[in-house]
Write an enzyme that holds these catalytic residues in place. Structure first.
Site, PDB file in Angstrom:
ATOM      1  NE  ARG A   1      -0.520   0.381   5.016  1.00 38.03           N
ATOM      2  CZ  ARG A   1       0.275   1.305   5.575  1.00 38.03           C
ATOM      3  NH1 ARG A   1       0.606   2.385   4.889  1.00 38.03           N
ATOM      4  NH2 ARG A   1       0.748   1.147   6.808  1.00 38.03           N
TER       5      ARG A   1
ATOM      6  CG  ASP B   1       4.756  -9.368   7.612  1.00 39.85           C
ATOM      7  OD1 ASP B   1       5.211  -8.804   8.635  1.00 39.85           O
ATOM      8  OD2 ASP B   1       4.719 -10.606   7.469  1.00 39.85           O
TER       9      ASP B   1
ATOM     10  CG  ASN C   1       7.370   7.137   7.383  1.00 40.50           C
ATOM     11  OD1 ASN C   1       6.586   8.078   7.297  1.00 40.50           O
ATOM     12  ND2 ASN C   1       7.095   6.055   8.087  1.00 40.50           N
TER      13      ASN C   1
ATOM     14  CG  ASP D   1       6.178   7.146  11.716  1.00 44.73           C
ATOM     15  OD1 ASP D   1       5.696   7.401  10.599  1.00 44.73           O
ATOM     16  OD2 ASP D   1       5.757   6.219  12.417  1.00 44.73           O
TER      17      ASP D   1
END
Length: 295
Positions: A101, A121, A153, A205
């Site tokens: 995704r 995963d 990210n 992140d």
């Protein structure tokens, strides 16, 4: 500096906060819940709309609709009165593996949309992530400039748009890179290590860039938000009362509030009951208005 809880959202994976300056409202997504959320600070109301797929990153189109990176491509989505998102596929993406995704994404200063993809995963550490640029109805994988990604990210752009930031948040990597960015062609080059997050608390992140050109990154797993100067020097670290802050964004009337989304993992949460909430910090600096997607 104490973080203020603005909403006990209990998001499974709260991500991609975007301040809508026209509406003076905060939008964000909960990825596995397939929801786009909105919070209005004027009256404290919240709204929520469900998508047919997981949506991970959004950018405002300026007309009430949003560009969204979902599971199999990029969509134009528009909130409906019945609590759903009307979706129109703009372009599909053929992933190298099933169960992938989109993940982190945002617009550059010129309104091009950038987004990364990942294998869901994370335990497999599958090096199949890609970074895409979308403009003019065309999507281009930047394999020539960005390779060997597991979980792309931390996308961000300097105030003048000539530096692009990108991280890989996978536990085996935990690095942030800077690129020189050609604002005319939308091409990154001269990739270099900006920050090795293995030396600081938390995995890199989601991120934001302030008006001074400093880069704010969520330290996932360690409940920290770090600010790095354009030279890659740690300037300050702010704490939030949850272990997994996921992404930050500047907003508020003068762009002086740093909003932070978070993740609510499974298991015992007695030590972080507010996990999955949305928080606000007053860091004493101003942010930059998020660019609209220019179709």
């Amino acid at each position: 500096m104490q973080a203020e809880l603005i909403l006990d959202a209990r998001n499974a994976t709260g991500e991609c906060p975007v301040w809508n300056a026209r509406e003076q409202a905060l939008y964000w997504v909960d990825i596995p819940a397939r929801r786009l959320h909105r919070w209005s600070p004027q009256d404290g109301t919240t709204s929520s709309w469900e998508a047919p797929q997981m949506l991970a990153c959004v950018a405002s189109c300026g007309d009430g609709s949003w560009l969204a990176g979902m599971e199999d491509g990029l969509y134009r989505v528009r909130p409906q009165e019945d609590g759903t998102l009307a979706t129109t596929l703009l372009i599909d993406v053929t992933h190298p593996r099933p169960t992938m995704r989109f993940n982190d994404g945002r617009c550059d200063r010129q309104g091009r949309f950038w987004a990364g993809t990942m294998f869901m995963d994370m335990g497999e550490a599958s090096v199949v992530g890609s970074l895409y640029r979308y403009e003019g109805g065309q999507i281009a994988p930047l394999k020539a400039h960005v390779t060997d990604m597991i979980v792309p990210n931390g996308l961000g752009f300097s105030p003048d748009g000539t530096t692009m930031y990108l991280s890989d948040s996978h536990p085996s990597v935990q690095k942030i890179w800077a690129f020189d960015y050609d604002i005319d062609t939308g091409t990154p080059h001269h990739r270099r290590l900006f920050v090795d997050m293995n030396q600081y608390p938390g995995r890199p992140d989601g991120a934001a860039v302030d008006a001074d050109g400093c880069y704010w990154i969520c330290g996932n797993d360690e409940g920290m938000i770090h600010r790095f100067t354009p030279e890659g020097k740690l300037d300050r670290s702010l704490a939030v009362p949850v272990k997994k802050p996921s992404m930050c964004a500047f907003g508020g009337r003068n762009l002086e509030t740093l909003f932070v989304t978070s993740i609510r993992p499974g298991g015992d949460l007695s030590d972080q009951p507010l996990a999955g909430g949305v928080f606000a910090l007053q860091p004493g600096v101003r942010g930059l208005e998020e660019p609209l997607f220019k179709a």
